[in-house]
Design an enzyme around this catalytic site. Structure first.
Site, PDB file in Angstrom:
ATOM      1  N   ARG A 139      30.956  48.449 -86.586  1.00  0.00           N
ATOM      2  CA  ARG A 139      30.775  47.771 -85.214  1.00  0.00           C
ATOM      3  C   ARG A 139      31.589  46.605 -85.041  1.00  0.00           C
ATOM      4  NH1 ARG A 139      25.832  50.368 -86.457  1.00  0.00           N
ATOM      5  NH2 ARG A 139      25.254  52.043 -85.127  1.00  0.00           N
ATOM      6  N   LYS A 161      43.693  42.405 -76.569  1.00  0.00           N
ATOM      7  CA  LYS A 161      43.828  43.847 -76.376  1.00  0.00           C
ATOM      8  C   LYS A 161      44.174  44.817 -77.291  1.00  0.00           C
ATOM      9  CE  LYS A 161      45.397  44.439 -72.035  1.00  0.00           C
ATOM     10  NZ  LYS A 161      46.027  44.355 -70.788  1.00  0.00           N
ATOM     11  N   GLU A 203      59.318  40.346 -72.853  1.00  0.00           N
ATOM     12  CA  GLU A 203      58.277  39.710 -72.603  1.00  0.00           C
ATOM     13  C   GLU A 203      58.496  38.150 -72.209  1.00  0.00           C
ATOM     14  OE1 GLU A 203      55.406  41.259 -72.021  1.00  0.00           O
ATOM     15  OE2 GLU A 203      55.607  42.982 -72.880  1.00  0.00           O
ATOM     16  N   LYS A 247      50.106  32.371 -72.378  1.00  0.00           N
ATOM     17  CA  LYS A 247      49.424  33.547 -72.793  1.00  0.00           C
ATOM     18  C   LYS A 247      47.804  32.914 -73.084  1.00  0.00           C
ATOM     19  CE  LYS A 247      48.274  37.869 -73.569  1.00  0.00           C
ATOM     20  NZ  LYS A 247      49.049  39.061 -74.504  1.00  0.00           N
ATOM     21  N   GLU A 257      40.588  40.577 -68.464  1.00  0.00           N
ATOM     22  CA  GLU A 257      41.410  41.001 -67.361  1.00  0.00           C
ATOM     23  C   GLU A 257      40.362  41.740 -65.915  1.00  0.00           C
ATOM     24  OE1 GLU A 257      45.245  43.234 -68.350  1.00  0.00           O
ATOM     25  OE2 GLU A 257      44.076  44.819 -67.482  1.00  0.00           O
ATOM     26  N   ARG A 261      44.181  37.723 -65.138  1.00  0.00           N
ATOM     27  CA  ARG A 261      44.866  38.034 -66.362  1.00  0.00           C
ATOM     28  C   ARG A 261      45.864  39.547 -65.916  1.00  0.00           C
ATOM     29  NH1 ARG A 261      42.648  39.040 -72.600  1.00  0.00           N
ATOM     30  NH2 ARG A 261      44.441  40.259 -73.368  1.00  0.00           N
ATOM     31  N   ASN A 265      50.702  41.800 -66.544  1.00  0.00           N
ATOM     32  CA  ASN A 265      51.088  43.096 -66.480  1.00  0.00           C
ATOM     33  C   ASN A 265      52.468  43.279 -65.552  1.00  0.00           C
ATOM     34  OD1 ASN A 265      48.989  44.382 -67.802  1.00  0.00           O
ATOM     35  ND2 ASN A 265      47.720  44.372 -65.958  1.00  0.00           N
ATOM     36  N   HIS A 268      55.004  46.068 -66.267  1.00  0.00           N
ATOM     37  CA  HIS A 268      54.194  47.132 -67.096  1.00  0.00           C
ATOM     38  C   HIS A 268      53.713  48.325 -66.573  1.00  0.00           C
ATOM     39  CE1 HIS A 268      54.300  43.475 -69.512  1.00  0.00           C
ATOM     40  NE2 HIS A 268      53.618  44.258 -70.749  1.00  0.00           N
ATOM     41  N   HIS A 272      55.336  51.354 -67.808  1.00  0.00           N
ATOM     42  CA  HIS A 272      54.470  52.452 -68.798  1.00  0.00           C
ATOM     43  C   HIS A 272      55.052  53.813 -68.060  1.00  0.00           C
ATOM     44  CE1 HIS A 272      51.024  49.656 -69.872  1.00  0.00           C
ATOM     45  NE2 HIS A 272      52.024  49.373 -70.504  1.00  0.00           N
ATOM     46  N   HIS A 285      59.217  49.395 -75.928  1.00  0.00           N
ATOM     47  CA  HIS A 285      58.088  48.900 -74.998  1.00  0.00           C
ATOM     48  C   HIS A 285      58.946  47.766 -74.188  1.00  0.00           C
ATOM     49  CE1 HIS A 285      54.737  47.444 -73.035  1.00  0.00           C
ATOM     50  NE2 HIS A 285      54.773  46.237 -73.361  1.00  0.00           N
TER      51      HIS A 285
END
Length: 380
Positions: A139, A161, A203, A247, A257, A261, A265, A268, A272, A285
Site C-alpha cells: 500500500r 506521475k 521536453e 517543474k 493535475e 499542471r 502536457n 503530449h 501520444h 517519447h
C-alpha cells in the site's frame, strides 16, 4: 518561471550540488543536481533519514546497470543500507503490468517492509514503473528517482506521475506517488545515445514555450543544442536547474493535475497519438512530443492564438535539436479514436494545450475534429 535553486554541499562533496525543492502540503522533497551526484547517493539518502539496516530495491535496465550499478550499490552500502537489485529489459514496450509484477516479485523476494525503499536507476520507463510498483506494494513504499536520461532528468522523474501503458493508450494505468528525493548526475549522460539525448531536448524546449522564454532563447543561442557536447557542461547544468525549478513550481501549485499542471502536457496530447499509432518503442517519447508541439503550434496559428513567426522559431529550434517536425500519415479515424481515448479528455472533449506566445499557453477544448485533421494533413 522563477528559479528556486540554492547550493547544498554534502560532506563528501568535492563541488557543491545544486538543490531545487518541490514544496508540497504533505512534505516536500529535494532535487539534487550536479556532477558526481551518483557517488554521493548514500550520504544524500542518509540526510533524508534512510539509516543503516534499511532495505533498498534498486530497479534498472542493462544499459544503465552495467556502467552505474556497482557505483550506486557501493554508495548505498557505504551508509549501511541493504541493497537488492533487479535488472529489467529496456524499452517503452516493457512498460506493462507484467513488468510491474516482476518488480513486485523482487520486492517479495527481498523481503521489503513498509520502512524499505525502492530506487529507480534509469530513464523515464524505469522511473514510471518503479514509482508505480512502489505506490502499490504494501500500500505504498517510498521511492527515490535517480534519472540517467535527459528526458527523465528534466521531466519524468519529478512530480510523482507513475504508471504503465495499456494497448489503448499511453500511461492509462497509473498513480500519483511523489518520490522521497530525486538525484540528478549529468555525468551519466556520457553513455546516453545521441538519439535519446535529442529526445530529452523536446521536453526542455517545452519548458521554454510554456513559461520560460529566457530558456528558449538560451537554446537558440547554442551552436549545437542536439548533443551534450554541443550544449557544454555549464549550459547543461543551467538547463537542468531551470527545468527542475519550472517543474517543481507547477507541481507545487497543482500536485494532481486538477488545473495548472495541465500546461506540462504541451505537445503530449498529439504526441501520444504518434506513440500509440506508431507502436510503442518505434518512436521515442521525446520525438513524439516534438511532433506534437509542432502540431499544437500549427493549430494555434490556425486559431490566431500565436504568430507564424513564433511557430517558425519553435519549428527551427526543434529541428536544430535533431528532432522530427512532420506529422506521420496516420489514417484520420485512427488518429481521432486515439485522441478521444487520451486520459486528459474531459466530458468527451479533447483538451489541447496551445501556445499563445513564447512563455505562455492556453487550454482549449472547443476545437472541432475537422479543424484538427485539416491542420495535421498540412503537416504530413
Amino acid at each position: 518561471m522563477p528559479r528556486s535553486v540554492s547550493a547544498s554541499p554534502t560532506a563528501a562533496a568535492i563541488a557543491p550540488l545544486q538543490t531545487v525543492t518541490v514544496d508540497l502540503p504533505a512534505g516536500g522533497y529535494p532535487i539534487h543536481i550536479g556532477s558526481g551526484a551518483l557517488s554521493r547517493l548514500g550520504p544524500l539518502l542518509r540526510e533524508r533519514g534512510w539509516t543503516e539496516g534499511r532495505r533498498v530495491l534498486v530497479v534498472s535496465n542493462p544499459d544503465v546497470a552495467g556502467p552505474y550499478g556497482a557505483a550506486v550499490r557501493a554508495s548505498l552500502e557505504s551508509v549501511g543500507l541493504l541493497v537488492h537489485q533487479l535488472v529489467l529489459e529496456a524499452g517503452e514496450e516493457q512498460k506493462t503490468p507484467r513488468s510491474i509484477g516482476l518488480i513486485h516479485d523482487a520486492a517479495f523476494a527481498a523481503r521489503l517492509e513498509r520502512s524499505s525503499l525502492m530506487l529507480a536507476l534509469g530513464g523515464g520507463v524505469v522511473g514510471d514503473m518503479t514509482g508505480f510498483a512502489a505506490a502499490t506494494w504494501l500500500r505504498g513504499l517510498a521511492v527515490v528517482q535517480v534519472p540517467t536520461t535527459l528526458l527523465a532528468m528534466v521531466d519524468a522523474a519529478i512530480g510523482g506521475k507513475t504508471g504503465v501503458n495499456h494497448p489503448g493508450g499511453k500511461n492509462l494505468i497509473g498513480a500519483f506517488h511523489q518520490p522521497d528525493a530525486v538525484v540528478v548526475d549529468p555525468d551519466t549522460l556520457a553513455t546516453l545515445p545521441v538519439r535519446e539525448f535529442r529526445a530529452g531536448m523536446a521536453e526542455v524546449i517545452k519548458y521554454g514555450v510554456i513559461g520560460d522564454p529566457a530558456l528558449f532563447e538560451n537554446l537558440e543561442a547554442s551552436e549545437d543544442p542536439s548533443s551534450r557536447e554541443g550544449l557544454g557542461a555549464e549550459r547543461l547544468q543551467e538547463v537542468l536547474q531551470r527545468c527542475a525549478a519550472a517543474k517543481a513550481e507547477v507541481v507545487a501549485a497543482d500536485e494532481r493535475e486538477a488545473g495548472r499542471r495541465a500546461v506540462l502536457n504541451y505537445g503530449h496530447t498529439l504526441g501520444h497519438v504518434v506513440e500509440t499509432l506508431s507502436g510503442y518503442g518505434r518512436v521515442l517519447h521525446g520525438e513524439a512530443v516534438a511532433i506534437g508541439m509542432v502540431a499544437a503550434g500549427a493549430l494555434s496559428v490556425e486559431l490566431g492564438l500565436w504568430s507564424p513567426a513564433d511557430q517558425e522559431r519553435q519549428r527551427r529550434l526543434i529541428a536544430a535539436c535533431g528532432l522530427p517536425v512532420r506529422w506521420p500519415g496516420f489514417e484520420a479515424e485512427a488518429a481521432l479514436r486515439c485522441l478521444r481515448s487520451d486520459k486528459k479528455v474531459r466530458d468527451g472533449r479533447v483538451r489541447f494545450v496551445l501556445p499563445s506566445g513564447l512563455g505562455s499557453v492556453v487550454i482549449r477544448d472547443d476545437i472541432s475534429d475537422a479543424r484538427v485533421l485539416q491542420v495535421l494533413e498540412r503537416l504530413v
